[in-house]
Each structure stands twice: as structure tokens, then as C-alpha cells.
Design a protein around this motif. Structure first.
Motif, short mmCIF file in Angstrom:
data_model
loop_
_atom_site.label_atom_id
_atom_site.label_comp_id
_atom_site.label_asym_id
_atom_site.label_seq_id
_atom_site.Cartn_x
_atom_site.Cartn_y
_atom_site.Cartn_z
N SER A 63 0.82 -1.22 0.00
CA SER A 63 0.00 0.00 0.00
C SER A 63 0.85 1.28 0.00
CB SER A 63 -0.95 0.02 1.20
OG SER A 63 -0.19 0.00 2.38
N TYR A 64 2.18 1.11 0.25
CA TYR A 64 3.06 2.29 0.24
C TYR A 64 3.64 2.57 -1.14
CZ TYR A 64 2.93 1.76 5.29
OH TYR A 64 2.52 1.65 6.58
N GLN A 66 4.09 3.98 -4.48
CA GLN A 66 3.51 5.11 -5.22
C GLN A 66 3.95 5.14 -6.68
OE1 GLN A 66 1.48 7.63 -3.97
NE2 GLN A 66 1.29 6.40 -2.12
N GLN A 96 -3.12 3.00 -6.04
CA GLN A 96 -2.60 4.29 -5.56
C GLN A 96 -1.39 4.77 -6.35
OE1 GLN A 96 -2.10 1.37 -4.24
NE2 GLN A 96 -0.03 1.21 -3.42
N THR A 98 0.98 6.50 -8.80
CA THR A 98 0.77 7.75 -9.55
C THR A 98 1.58 7.81 -10.84
OG1 THR A 98 2.53 8.80 -8.26
CG2 THR A 98 0.26 9.14 -7.50
#
Ligand code: SF4
Length: 292
Positions: A63-64, A66, A96, A98
Motif C-alpha cells: 500500500s506504500y 507510489q 494508488q 501515480t
């Protein structure tokens, strides 16, 4: 995660999840480069790539994540349909994220149509790192880059039209003592015509076993001094015109760290170069038997 051999990534991808989609570099002939000499080039099987993505998604840090960086040397050599499948999996497994990034050679970029590149951008490919090295065709031929400056410029302009950001890397000292001004001016012209989002210079470092290392040892190529590197950089900055490009010389190989935005920060960067030359406060590097 099944990493094969040493895995390289740009400094700005230090926090990215790195997924090897190819092994090595399809070109692999540049005479200064030793990054992928130990690897025989191949495109990895899709099931291996997907297994790596699934494994990372099941890990405690999923979940970290990016950003994702697709390695090795030129991921864009893959078929567009496979890249789109990988980008879709990134989006599904890491919603999540980017930005997805990769290295890309000018040859690979020019081989793809604008429709393909636009589809890749829409699927998440946000930036391509292009190792241009020099804007001078004689130097590019000497290092066996396999492309002309015009092709590198065309590739950068194509990425721009398709909305993909470009980060261009050049190499200080690559023209040797014979071509200091010529290398600097050609790099300035190249960046001015590409107007990339990011541009940076490394400094030429040569590892034993590369053809250019032998050229230095046997006297066919004269490396330039830190003072001459500064003069080369001054010439580059005095000739470049690329508004908005974020410019850096902050790689471990650089004698002087510069950071600014072209064109507005050029006077401040020139001032810093003058001061460093006057005080001789260069960053120092350790030369060993196998690294010049
Ligand atoms: S510099 Fe880039 S294109 Fe050239 S051999 Fe090395 S990885 Fe491949």
C-alpha cells in the motif's frame, strides 16, 4: 521477487517498486557502458512479470508503493500490447500508484506509433528516461550509440506530443579533450530542441573491460580535468534555451552539484561554477585500477 543480476534505476526512482520486464539491454554496444555486459538480453515471459507484480502486491509494503519502474535497460523494446497488459496489472494491483517509468532508447520510441505511445501514457506510463549522452553525431558514432542526435530529438519531441514526460541524461567529458566546446554546444542544441521536463549530466566514469577504458589506458582518448568539465558546463549553460526544464548535476559522479530550472536559474548556476573553479572545491572521486 526474482531479480536477475544487478538492477539499475535512475536516482529519482529510488523509492519505486522495480519490476524487471526485460533482462539487460537490447542495444548493449555503447563503448563506455558496462551496466548490462554480463547479461544476455531477453524479454521476460509475461507470466514471470505478472508473478513478480502479484508477489509485490501481497507483500507488507504494497500500500506504500507510489511509483513503479520497469527495468532493465530499455523496457520500451517490448511489444506495446504486452506493456499495456503490465500497466493494467499495475493499476489493478496498486491503484494508488501515480506514475510508471522506464528507460527507453530513441530507437524504441521511434519504432512505436503516436497512437501506441498515447495509449501507454493513458495506461499510466508517465515518464521515459532517455540516455542521449551527447548531441554530436561524431561523438555518438564513436561511442556506438546507434542513433543520431536528430533521432534522439525526434524521439523526445514524439514523447512530448504524446504527453509522456522525458528525462534526458547527458555525459560530461564524453567528447574528451578534442571536443569540449563541440560536445557542450551540441548538448545545448539537443536539449533546446527537445525541451524535456528534466535534463541532467553525469560525468564520464569508465570501468575496466569497456572499449573506452582501453582507449584511455592506451592513449587514444584524453579525459578532461574538473576545470575543463566546469568550462564545458559553462558553455552548455550559455547556449541552452529550454524554458521550464528541471536541470540537475547531482549524480555521484559529478564534480559540482547544480540544481535549477532552465532558463531562469542559469545565471545562478554559472555563478556557482565560477566560485567552485576559483576555490577548487570539487567533489572528489576515488579512482581505482578498474575505475577511471
Ligand atoms: S548506455 Fe544504455 S543503450 Fe547503451 S549499452 Fe548501456 S544501457 Fe544500453
Amino acid at each position: 521477487m526474482n531479480y536477475e543480476g544487478i538492477v539499475y534505476r535512475p536516482p529519482s526512482e529510488a523509492r519505486s517498486l522495480i519490476i524487471q520486464v526485460t533482462i539487460g539491454c537490447a542495444h548493449n554496444t555503447c563503448t563506455f557502458c558496462n551496466m548490462y555486459k554480463a547479461k544476455k538480453f531477453r524479454i521476460r515471459k509475461m507470466e514471470e512479470i505478472m508473478a513478480d507484480l502479484e508477489e509485490a502486491a501481497a507483500g507488507p509494503f504494497a500500500s506504500y508503493i507510489q511509483r513503479v519502474f520497469l527495468a532493465d535497460g530499455d523496457a520500451l523494446v517490448m511489444k506495446t500490447e504486452n506493456l499495456l497488459e503490465i500497466l493494467a496489472a499495475v493499476k489493478r494491483l496498486f491503484p494508488q500508484v501515480t506514475r510508471v517509468a522506464s528507460y527507453g532508447t530513441a530507437q524504441d520510441i521511434l519504432r512505436k506509433s503516436e497512437e501506441e505511445l498515447t495509449a501507454l501514457r493513458k495506461a499510466g506510463l508517465g515518464i521515459v528516461y532517455v540516455g542521449a549522452e551527447s548531441g554530436d553525431n561524431e561523438i555518438l558514432a564513436y561511442i556506438q550509440k546507434g542513433v543520431t542526435a536528430e533521432e534522439v530529438i525526434a524521439a523526445g519531441q514524439k514523447l512530448k506530443r504524446c504527453g509522456i514526460h522525458t528525462s534526458v541524461t547527458l555525459i560530461s567529458g564524453l567528447g574528451g579533450r578534442e571536443r569540449v566546446a563541440r560536445h557542450a554546444i551540441s548538448c545545448a542544441k539537443l536539449i533546446s530542441r527537445m525541451n524535456p521536463e528534466y535534463a541532467s549530466f553525469l560525468t564520464l566514469r569508465l570501468y575496466e573491460g569497456t572499449p573506452m577504458y582501453a582507449d584511455v589506458v592506451e592513449g587514444r582518448f584524453q579525459r578532461i580535468t574538473p576545470d575543463e568539465i566546469v568550462e564545458e558546463m559553462e558553455t552548455f549553460l550559455q547556449n541552452v534555451d529550454s524554458p521550464g526544464t528541471v536541470f540537475r548535476t547531482n549524480h555521484a559522479s559529478n564534480y559540482v552539484v547544480l540544481a535549477g530550472t532552465l532558463n531562469e536559474d542559469i545565471p545562478a548556476m554559472l555563478e556557482k561554477l565560477r566560485n567552485v573553479k576559483k576555490t577548487q572545491h570539487y567533489r572528489v572521486f576515488r579512482e581505482t585500477g578498474d575505475l577511471l
